[in-house]
Enzyme design. Structure first.
Site, PDB file in Angstrom:
ATOM      1  CE1 TYR A   1      87.962  12.204 110.060  1.00  0.00           C
ATOM      2  CE2 TYR A   1      88.632  10.158 111.128  1.00  0.00           C
ATOM      3  CZ  TYR A   1      87.755  10.857 110.317  1.00  0.00           C
ATOM      4  OH  TYR A   1      86.675  10.210 109.780  1.00  0.00           O
TER       5      TYR A   1
ATOM      6  CB  ALA B   1      83.092  14.161 107.971  1.00  0.00           C
ATOM      7  CD1 TRP B   2      89.550  16.932 107.874  1.00  0.00           C
ATOM      8  CD2 TRP B   2      89.268  19.130 107.576  1.00  0.00           C
ATOM      9  NE1 TRP B   2      90.779  17.472 107.630  1.00  0.00           N
ATOM     10  CE2 TRP B   2      90.647  18.821 107.451  1.00  0.00           C
ATOM     11  CE3 TRP B   2      88.863  20.461 107.440  1.00  0.00           C
ATOM     12  CZ2 TRP B   2      91.609  19.792 107.191  1.00  0.00           C
ATOM     13  CZ3 TRP B   2      89.829  21.428 107.185  1.00  0.00           C
ATOM     14  CH2 TRP B   2      91.189  21.093 107.055  1.00  0.00           C
TER      15      TRP B   2
ATOM     16  CB  THR C   1      86.083   7.767 112.901  1.00  0.00           C
ATOM     17  OG1 THR C   1      87.300   7.071 112.677  1.00  0.00           O
ATOM     18  CG2 THR C   1      86.363   8.870 113.919  1.00  0.00           C
TER      19      THR C   1
ATOM     20  CG  MET D   1      82.777   5.893  99.665  1.00  0.00           C
ATOM     21  SD  MET D   1      84.394   5.151  99.804  1.00  0.00           S
ATOM     22  CE  MET D   1      85.007   5.768 101.351  1.00  0.00           C
TER      23      MET D   1
ATOM     24  CE  LYS E   1      83.611  11.806 112.081  1.00  0.00           C
ATOM     25  NZ  LYS E   1      82.585  12.304 111.100  1.00  0.00           N
TER      26      LYS E   1
ATOM     27  CG  ASP F   1      79.466  25.639 104.597  1.00  0.00           C
ATOM     28  OD1 ASP F   1      79.763  24.701 105.372  1.00  0.00           O
ATOM     29  OD2 ASP F   1      80.132  26.687 104.513  1.00  0.00           O
ATOM     30  CB  ILE F   2      77.279  20.920 107.562  1.00  0.00           C
ATOM     31  CG1 ILE F   2      78.768  20.577 107.635  1.00  0.00           C
ATOM     32  CG2 ILE F   2      76.511  20.007 106.625  1.00  0.00           C
ATOM     33  CD1 ILE F   2      79.044  19.257 108.359  1.00  0.00           C
TER      34      ILE F   2
HETATM   35  N1  LIG Z   1      86.101   6.663 104.700  1.00  0.00           N
HETATM   36  C1  LIG Z   1      86.382   5.999 105.816  1.00  0.00           C
HETATM   37  O1  LIG Z   1      87.142   5.007 105.809  1.00  0.00           O
HETATM   38  C2  LIG Z   1      85.761   6.420 107.121  1.00  0.00           C
HETATM   39  C3  LIG Z   1      86.243   5.826 108.297  1.00  0.00           C
HETATM   40  C4  LIG Z   1      85.668   6.199 109.516  1.00  0.00           C
HETATM   41  C5  LIG Z   1      84.653   7.126 109.552  1.00  0.00           C
HETATM   42  N2  LIG Z   1      84.217   7.714 108.404  1.00  0.00           N
HETATM   43  C6  LIG Z   1      83.142   8.701 108.514  1.00  0.00           C
HETATM   44  O2  LIG Z   1      82.084   8.308 107.650  1.00  0.00           O
HETATM   45  C7  LIG Z   1      81.428   9.467 107.125  1.00  0.00           C
HETATM   46  C8  LIG Z   1      81.406   9.393 105.601  1.00  0.00           C
HETATM   47  O3  LIG Z   1      82.755   9.337 105.129  1.00  0.00           O
HETATM   48  P1  LIG Z   1      83.101   9.307 103.580  1.00  0.00           P
HETATM   49  O4  LIG Z   1      84.276   8.426 103.417  1.00  0.00           O
HETATM   50  O5  LIG Z   1      81.866   9.067 102.791  1.00  0.00           O
HETATM   51  O6  LIG Z   1      83.601  10.814 103.403  1.00  0.00           O
HETATM   52  P2  LIG Z   1      83.899  11.631 102.061  1.00  0.00           P
HETATM   53  O7  LIG Z   1      83.795  10.770 100.861  1.00  0.00           O
HETATM   54  O8  LIG Z   1      85.177  12.373 102.300  1.00  0.00           O
HETATM   55  O9  LIG Z   1      82.686  12.645 102.030  1.00  0.00           O
HETATM   56  C9  LIG Z   1      82.585  13.699 102.941  1.00  0.00           C
HETATM   57  C10 LIG Z   1      81.856  14.810 102.230  1.00  0.00           C
HETATM   58  O10 LIG Z   1      81.646  15.886 103.140  1.00  0.00           O
HETATM   59  C11 LIG Z   1      81.779  17.068 102.375  1.00  0.00           C
HETATM   60  N3  LIG Z   1      81.993  18.232 103.223  1.00  0.00           N
HETATM   61  C12 LIG Z   1      83.133  18.607 103.847  1.00  0.00           C
HETATM   62  N4  LIG Z   1      82.940  19.774 104.499  1.00  0.00           N
HETATM   63  C13 LIG Z   1      81.653  20.132 104.273  1.00  0.00           C
HETATM   64  C14 LIG Z   1      80.868  21.240 104.651  1.00  0.00           C
HETATM   65  N5  LIG Z   1      81.352  22.227 105.427  1.00  0.00           N
HETATM   66  N6  LIG Z   1      79.571  21.286 104.242  1.00  0.00           N
HETATM   67  C15 LIG Z   1      79.062  20.316 103.470  1.00  0.00           C
HETATM   68  N7  LIG Z   1      79.766  19.242 103.066  1.00  0.00           N
HETATM   69  C16 LIG Z   1      81.050  19.153 103.468  1.00  0.00           C
HETATM   70  C17 LIG Z   1      82.921  16.788 101.452  1.00  0.00           C
HETATM   71  O11 LIG Z   1      82.930  17.692 100.373  1.00  0.00           O
HETATM   72  P3  LIG Z   1      84.342  17.987  99.604  1.00  0.00           P
HETATM   73  O12 LIG Z   1      84.678  16.720  98.891  1.00  0.00           O
HETATM   74  O13 LIG Z   1      83.991  19.108  98.730  1.00  0.00           O
HETATM   75  O14 LIG Z   1      85.333  18.320 100.675  1.00  0.00           O
HETATM   76  C18 LIG Z   1      82.599  15.374 101.014  1.00  0.00           C
HETATM   77  O15 LIG Z   1      81.735  15.365  99.895  1.00  0.00           O
HETATM   78  C19 LIG Z   1      82.190  10.669 107.697  1.00  0.00           C
HETATM   79  O16 LIG Z   1      81.538  11.092 108.879  1.00  0.00           O
HETATM   80  C20 LIG Z   1      83.535  10.095 108.070  1.00  0.00           C
HETATM   81  O17 LIG Z   1      84.156  10.826 109.116  1.00  0.00           O
HETATM   82  C21 LIG Z   1      84.748   7.378 107.191  1.00  0.00           C
END
Ligand SMILES: NC(=O)c1ccc[n+]([C@@H]2O[C@H](COP(=O)([O-])OP(=O)(O)OC[C@H]3O[C@@H](n4cnc5c(N)ncnc54)[C@H](OP(=O)(O)O)[C@@H]3O)[C@@H](O)[C@H]2O)c1
Length: 278
Positions: free
Chosen positions: A113, A48-49, A89, A1, A117, A26-27
């Site tokens: 989680y 991230a996971w 987070t 996202m 993080k 793959d990170i």
């Molecule tokens: N969304 C929230 O409300 C929120 C809140 C607090 C913090 N955050 C942090 O903000 C950041 C962005 O979040 P987001 O919502 O944009 O996350 P997201 O949409 O879930 O995107 C995370 C991406 O990381 C990929 N990924 C997972 N494992 C990987 C690996 N080993 N190598 C390469 N790519 C990998 C995922 O691929 P797959 O889809 O194939 O698994 C996904 O495309 C993250 O650090 C998250 O922890 C988000």
């Protein structure tokens, strides 16, 4: 996202961007990471996971991505002389406060989680004390990926009323507003005007999920009274959710980067521009 919002924002700001996704990098693969980082001034890790409930069931696997891989990325950045911006987070905090968490507040993660993080945060600060940035965000929504705001918009067409929890408080943050702020931080980091360390990348103000759902309905021209308040006890989940996830924003001033607009202003811009349509 966030990654898919960030790339066009950075390109529009004039940056030459290499965008990587899971298929191309793959990170958790240190050799691939070292190769990908080489030749870049700055790396922003949005991977991230992010499945919070699944992390509760398999914390070691979540920590491989959110902790160990981030340590590897930090080492690769150290080797390449690159700045690292790592996303983190609000869940590194316990969520029991009654006033916004400052950037330096003691951490005590709310769930698995959050612990995974936090491992990533610590690695960045240990390996890159002068060039490592940790930006904590929360309650993100945007056009790409599953999120609360687009889910509410979808359910609006399927159900007459929606029950939404009113006992969790946070800062709904549009992924594009965070992307803009990250672009500002990256520029300041490269200019040497932003101190390394912790920043809180969330919207100003605060509300509950119930308040956000009402605002989404109102913004979409729907009757907000179709949203009904309920409590977290009505929606038991494997991972504990913090009741109070509000983050303070004092540190942006030191970097000369503006704090984000208020959550309701961000939501209005996102809804008006059709920016949440899939
Ligand atoms: N969304 C929230 O409300 C929120 C809140 C607090 C913090 N955050 C942090 O903000 C950041 C962005 O979040 P987001 O919502 O944009 O996350 P997201 O949409 O879930 O995107 C995370 C991406 O990381 C990929 N990924 C997972 N494992 C990987 C690996 N080993 N190598 C390469 N790519 C990998 C995922 O691929 P797959 O889809 O194939 O698994 C996904 O495309 C993250 O650090 C998250 O922890 C988000």
């Amino acid at each position: 996202m966030l990654g898919r919002e960030l790339v066009p924002v950075l390109r529009a700001a004039g940056a030459a961007v290499t965008a990587a996704d899971r298929a191309t990098l793959d990170i958790t693969d240190p050799a691939a990471v070292a190769g990908a980082v080489a030749g870049h001034d700055i790396v922003v890790n949005t991977a991230a996971w992010t499945d919070v409930d699944a992390a509760e069931a398999d914390e070691p696997a979540a920590t491989v991505v959110n902790g160990d891989a981030v340590a590897g990325l930090a080492r690769a950045c150290a080797g390449a002389g690159a700045v690292l911006v790592q996303l983190s987070t609000d869940y590194v905090f316990p969520g029991t406060a009654t006033a916004p968490y400052p950037e330096g507040a003691p951490t005590d993660p709310a769930n698995a989680y959050g612990r995974s993080k936090l491992a990533g945060e610590r690695a960045v600060r240990e390996v890159l004390p002068g060039t490592g940035y940790v930006v904590r965000t929360a309650w993100l929504y945007g056009r790409h990926g599953r999120n609360f705001v687009t889910t509410v918009l979808r359910l609006a067409g399927q159900r007459e009323t929606l029950d939404v929890v009113d006992d969790q408080h946070g800062q709904p943050t549009w992924a594009r507003a965070l992307a803009r702020q990250l672009a500002g931080l990256g520029a300041a980091a490269l200019a040497g005007t932003a101190p390394a360390g912790f920043y809180h990348g969330t919207a100003a103000g605060q509300t509950s999920w119930y308040g956000l759902a009402r605002a989404v309905f109102a913004g979409a021209g729907l009757d907000p009274d179709r949203i009904r308040p309920t409590s977290s006890a009505a929606f038991p989940r494997p991972a504990r959710r913090p009741g109070y996830s509000v983050l303070g924003h004092d540190r942006w001033a030191a970097a000369g980067v503006p704090v984000q607009p208020a959550w309701h202003a961000q939501l209005a811009e996102a809804l008006e521009g059709g920016s949440l349509a899939a």
